[in-house]
Scaffold this motif. Structure first.
Motif, mmCIF file in Angstrom:
data_model
loop_
_atom_site.group_PDB
_atom_site.id
_atom_site.type_symbol
_atom_site.label_atom_id
_atom_site.label_comp_id
_atom_site.label_asym_id
_atom_site.label_seq_id
_atom_site.Cartn_x
_atom_site.Cartn_y
_atom_site.Cartn_z
ATOM 1 N N LYS A 63 0.780 -1.112 -0.172
ATOM 2 C CA LYS A 63 -0.198 -0.073 -0.166
ATOM 3 C C LYS A 63 0.720 1.539 -0.077
ATOM 4 O O LYS A 63 0.393 2.547 -0.343
ATOM 5 N N GLN A 64 2.067 1.096 0.364
ATOM 6 C CA GLN A 64 2.996 2.104 0.372
ATOM 7 C C GLN A 64 3.779 2.507 -0.947
ATOM 8 O O GLN A 64 4.559 3.463 -0.949
ATOM 9 N N ASP A 65 3.450 1.806 -1.817
ATOM 10 C CA ASP A 65 4.105 1.839 -3.182
ATOM 11 C C ASP A 65 3.735 3.149 -3.854
ATOM 12 O O ASP A 65 2.715 3.385 -4.165
ATOM 13 N N ARG A 66 4.720 3.876 -4.122
ATOM 14 C CA ARG A 66 4.577 5.305 -4.508
ATOM 15 C C ARG A 66 4.075 5.381 -6.125
ATOM 16 O O ARG A 66 3.632 6.385 -6.663
ATOM 17 N N THR A 67 4.334 4.317 -6.960
ATOM 18 C CA THR A 67 4.072 4.253 -8.158
ATOM 19 C C THR A 67 2.613 3.578 -8.684
ATOM 20 O O THR A 67 1.796 4.093 -9.138
ATOM 21 N N SER A 68 2.599 2.202 -7.747
ATOM 22 C CA SER A 68 1.231 1.769 -8.055
ATOM 23 C C SER A 68 0.163 1.782 -6.926
ATOM 24 O O SER A 68 -0.894 1.615 -7.297
ATOM 25 N N GLU A 69 0.512 2.690 -6.162
ATOM 26 C CA GLU A 69 -0.318 3.251 -4.989
ATOM 27 C C GLU A 69 -1.123 2.243 -4.315
ATOM 28 O O GLU A 69 -2.362 2.133 -4.139
ATOM 29 N N GLY A 70 -0.443 0.795 -4.181
ATOM 30 C CA GLY A 70 -0.982 -0.321 -3.645
ATOM 31 C C GLY A 70 -1.992 -1.202 -4.446
ATOM 32 O O GLY A 70 -2.737 -1.924 -3.888
ATOM 33 N N ARG A 71 -1.597 -1.357 -5.656
ATOM 34 C CA ARG A 71 -2.346 -1.899 -6.602
ATOM 35 C C ARG A 71 -1.503 -3.098 -7.255
ATOM 36 O O ARG A 71 -0.134 -2.963 -7.247
ATOM 37 N N MET A 72 -2.244 -4.078 -7.885
ATOM 38 C CA MET A 72 -1.349 -5.093 -8.178
ATOM 39 C C MET A 72 -2.454 -5.819 -9.141
ATOM 40 O O MET A 72 -3.785 -5.830 -9.240
ATOM 41 N N CYS A 73 -1.890 -6.153 -10.468
ATOM 42 C CA CYS A 73 -2.865 -6.938 -11.535
ATOM 43 C C CYS A 73 -2.728 -8.410 -11.524
ATOM 44 O O CYS A 73 -2.023 -8.868 -10.704
ATOM 45 N N MET A 74 -3.273 -9.251 -12.235
ATOM 46 C CA MET A 74 -3.277 -10.518 -12.342
ATOM 47 C C MET A 74 -1.953 -11.012 -12.546
ATOM 48 O O MET A 74 -1.729 -12.241 -12.010
ATOM 49 N N LYS A 75 -1.146 -10.695 -13.188
ATOM 50 C CA LYS A 75 0.119 -11.023 -13.568
ATOM 51 C C LYS A 75 0.962 -11.075 -12.500
ATOM 52 O O LYS A 75 1.882 -12.044 -12.022
ATOM 53 N N GLY A 76 0.985 -9.704 -11.495
ATOM 54 C CA GLY A 76 1.802 -9.715 -10.300
ATOM 55 C C GLY A 76 1.181 -10.874 -9.349
ATOM 56 O O GLY A 76 1.921 -11.505 -8.583
ATOM 57 N N ALA A 77 -0.047 -10.946 -9.312
ATOM 58 C CA ALA A 77 -0.557 -11.685 -8.410
ATOM 59 C C ALA A 77 -0.216 -13.049 -8.342
ATOM 60 O O ALA A 77 -0.289 -14.191 -7.574
ATOM 61 N N ASN A 78 -0.151 -13.670 -9.741
ATOM 62 C CA ASN A 78 0.403 -14.916 -9.930
ATOM 63 C C ASN A 78 1.759 -14.990 -10.576
ATOM 64 O O ASN A 78 2.289 -16.331 -11.135
ATOM 65 N N ALA A 79 2.573 -14.126 -10.214
ATOM 66 C CA ALA A 79 4.026 -14.263 -10.717
ATOM 67 C C ALA A 79 4.748 -15.296 -10.312
ATOM 68 O O ALA A 79 5.614 -16.025 -10.820
#
Length: 730
Positions: A53-69
């Motif tokens: 949640k502290q990520d300054r670029t993604s603002e705490g978001r994640m897509c399906m690729k990241g969730a399953n990387a």
């Protein structure tokens, strides 16, 4: 609860273990940070990814690729020991023998064919440390000029255009945080909804705040749904749309004359070009209505703040450099750069596409975005590396040209790291034939990719969960990726592999690193004073939120917005570019009547070597689907969900159709994440941009033919000829 159940539950809890690993997604250029929890219950492991949640670029978001990387990291196909091909079969060998064999072969080949007979082919997903070291490895340890990387196919057109127009290339001139306050946004040739989904909320916020969004793309996409205006351009005619918009800006008085006068050069020549343009002709050639072009230009021109973004749809052409330069003319003509919520961005594709091109993987570059042909640059880097400047090779050739030299047998051995050129290069059938001519091929990979399958020796490398290092995201923000997972089997990091080979070649002192941080500290020094200056960035500083380059000293906060006072040319001014009307390299013909364009889909990444080994991602997209308008499909007797052959002047591939009314009737679209008979790059055009050597990926003329007509067999028999068994879509 019985005593037995209590005892059993207690025993389970005691055997349960939980480990939390801090990491970053290994895929796109947003580089979303996350926590991966490994939970062990008795003998079973379970993984769950949670965004930071502290990520300054993604603002705490994640897509399906990241969730399953993590799934590809745990895949049973992963290589964990060096594999040597003996009589056509891969056999495990110890590292000592693998290194000895490489050194023996490289020395023999260079003795027979010369130093430049060795080719080095890198990747845009390598960490900054490993990208930097690969350049040093090629030029110091191997003494070859022949090094380039797959980022040539990603950012080279935008990089060359940015360097020419502004004097330097950084993907985004501003931080993403400024986007919500822009009053007009143009997205040309970019589908962020599929390719960088975690930054889409920045654009949604802008729209909510009243921004007018224009999307320029031959297809309706998730990104075009955000738009107030969609210009459904004919593939390959982007420069014509940009020129037409510039004419509207000029004719209707939307140019910023003060900015042009004080901060740019070359507008006088462009002004003459504008007066000779015919707006209706440009509209007809590009397939976009005059009134839509006019509206897009007016909205951009009148807005107080605005951004213009390009990506591969504009850049992956044999005239990609010129396409980008025409769009940059719009930015300069309106003065929308160097101010809050005003700027340009080439949206980087690969995970470290930005950092990967800054520190020496490219044929013409040295660390810090220095030129390998500049005498002062050469002397400085030679002093950092402790070598004689005269011993540094000169510039080599681009990625596709490396393959052409292999075909001509000028390069007879190749070292491939972090790439799968058999799938990612255009004209892939030629590429495969060329690589078969090599006397010796070494591939460093996690899996037996389509390229690794051809290797004489495969070396197992670490994953993103195991390999610590820095990455530079699409903003130009340098971030530190931690690695808390233990290396499996006999796997080594890329930097360890290069260091061991270099040491065995007699360069132990120059490659005596004990950690990635050691390499980064040398990179800092090598980049000092260069365009991409990382000198003030340290691992300790990066533990917080990342730092934008340039950052010349340890007290410097980093530079989130560039060009606010001056551009990077010696006179401090940006440069306009004369208007051009580039033509398609391949026009539709009777034999090849359709235009093919290619791109990504959300579920997969690059050649698919990793994502196709993620069960969750592969389940969502098991095979490539060709997007075709129903009326076009009917004309060529292509049923929905049917396998057919797609053919160009270079070769053919097999793909299944998917009807869509969201694409132009003269255009078809296919993704490029698959290999073998389903590799779309078997048909794409290798013609290169003369300025940056970007191939013509985005448009070529093709024909389509139902397989059942060719083979005379049943539909089931046809299915057996492909690598996929996907059911016909509804």
């Amino acid at each position: 609860m019985s005593d037995f159940l209590k005892h059993f539950r207690t025993e389970q809890l005691e055997k349960s273990m939980e480990k939390v690993m801090t990491t970053q997604c290994p895929y796109c250029s947003v580089q979303c940070s996350m926590e991966l929890t490994e939970e062990r219950i008795v003998t079973r492991k379970r993984y769950k990814a949670k965004p930071n949640k502290q990520d300054r670029t993604s603002e705490g978001r994640m897509c399906m690729k990241g969730a399953n990387a993590h799934q590809h990291v745990m895949n049973g196909e992963r290589i964990t020991s060096p594999l040597l091909k003996i009589d056509g079969e891969f056999c495990q060998i110890p590292w000592e023998l693998a290194i000895e064999y490489i050194v023996e072969q490289f020395k023999f080949i260079q003795k027979e064919d010369g130093n430049d007979a060795l080719g080095v082919y890198g990747g845009g997903s390598l960490t900054n440390e490993e990208a930097y070291l690969l350049g040093k490895f090629a030029r110091v340890a191997l003494k070859t000029k022949h090094i380039d990387y797959n980022g040539r196919f990603c950012m080279s057109a935008a990089a060359a255009a940015g360097n020419a127009a502004f004097g330097m290339d950084r993907g985004l001139t501003n931080s993403l945080s400024e986007i919500p306050d822009a009053k007009c946004i143009i997205l040309a040739g970019t589908n962020i909804a599929d390719c960088q989904p975690t930054i889409v909320p920045y654009f949604r916020k802008a729209k909510k705040n009243g921004a007018f969004i224009t999307v320029i793309d031959p297809r309706e996409t998730g990104t075009s749904k955000l738009a107030d205006l969609h210009l459904q351009v004919k593939p390959g005619t982007d420069a014509l749309v940009a020129n037409a918009m510039l004419k509207v800006l000029f004719d209707e008085g939307y140019t910023n004359d003060r900015f042009i006068s004080e901060r740019t050069n070359g507008f006088h020549e462009v002004k003459g070009d504008i007066q000779g343009l015919d707006l209706q002709e440009l509209a007809d050639l590009s397939g976009v209505k005059v009134e839509d072009i006019t509206l897009a230009a007016r909205e951009y021109g009148k807005a107080e703040t605005g951004f213009l973004f390009t990506a591969r749809g504009v850049e992956q052409h044999s005239h990609g450099y010129e396409n980008v330069r025409q769009y940059l003319n719009l930015v300069l003509a309106t003065g929308k750069i160097g101010k809050y919520a005003c700027g340009y961005g080439a949206i980087t594709g690969q995970g470290n596409g930005q950092g990967g091109r800054e520190h020496g993987q490219k044929a013409d570059q040295l660390p810090g975005y220095r030129s390998i042909e500049n005498e002062e640059h050469r002397k400085y880097i030679a002093s950092v590396w402790g070598v004689n400047e005269a011993e540094l090779p000169r510039k080599g050739v681009s990625a596709y040209e490396l393959i052409e030299k292999v075909d001509k047998e000028e390069i007879t051995a190749m070292f491939v790291m972090g790439s799968n050129p058999v799938v990612s290069n255009p004209n892939a059938i030629f590429v495969e034939k060329a690589l078969k001519k090599l006397k010796f091929l070494v591939v460093v990979d996690m899996f037996v990719s389509e390229t690794a399958r051809m290797a004489d020796l495969i070396l197992p490398t670490s994953s993103y969960l195991e390999d610590e290092g820095t990455m530079t995201n699409l903003e130009g923000r340098v971030v530190l990726r931690k690695a808390e997972r233990t290396l499996p089997g006999d796997v080594k990091h890329d930097w360890q592999i290069m260091s061991e080979i270099a040491s065995s070649l007699g360069f132990q002192e120059a490659f005596s690193y004990t950690s990635a941080e050691d390499i980064f500290n040398e990179l800092r020094l090598a980049s000092r004073g260069g365009i991409a200056d990382y000198y003030g960035i340290t691992y300790n500083r990066l533990k917080e939120e990342g730092i934008f380059w340039p950052c010349p000293d340890k007290e410097h906060p980093g530079t989130s917005r560039i060009f606010d006072q001056t551009f990077a040319h010696p006179d401090g001014k940006a440069l306009f570019y004369g208007l051009r009307k580039p033509k398609l390299v391949e026009e539709p013909s009777e034999q090849f009547p359709l235009l093919l364009t290619t791109g990504r889909i959300m579920e997969h990444y690059l050649s698919g070597t990793q994502t196709r080994r993620s069960p969750e991602l592969n389940k969502r997209a098991e095979e490539p689907l060709l997007e075709i308008h129903p009326e076009t499909a009917k004309k060529y007797r292509i049923n929905n969900g049917e396998l057919f052959q797609l053919r160009s002047r270079r070769g053919s591939m097999i793909i299944r159709s998917s009807y869509s009314e969201k694409i132009r009737r003269d255009t078809i679209f296919a993704p490029f994440h698959w290999g073998d008979s389903q590799s779309i790059n078997r048909v794409t055009n290798p013609v290169l941009d003369p300025f940056c050597k970007m191939p013509e990926f985005k448009v070529c003329s093709v024909s389509i033919t139902p397989l059942i007509d060719q083979k005379g067999g049943s539909f089931d028999e046809t299915m057996d000829q492909t690598t996929s068994k996907r059911k016909q879509p509804s």
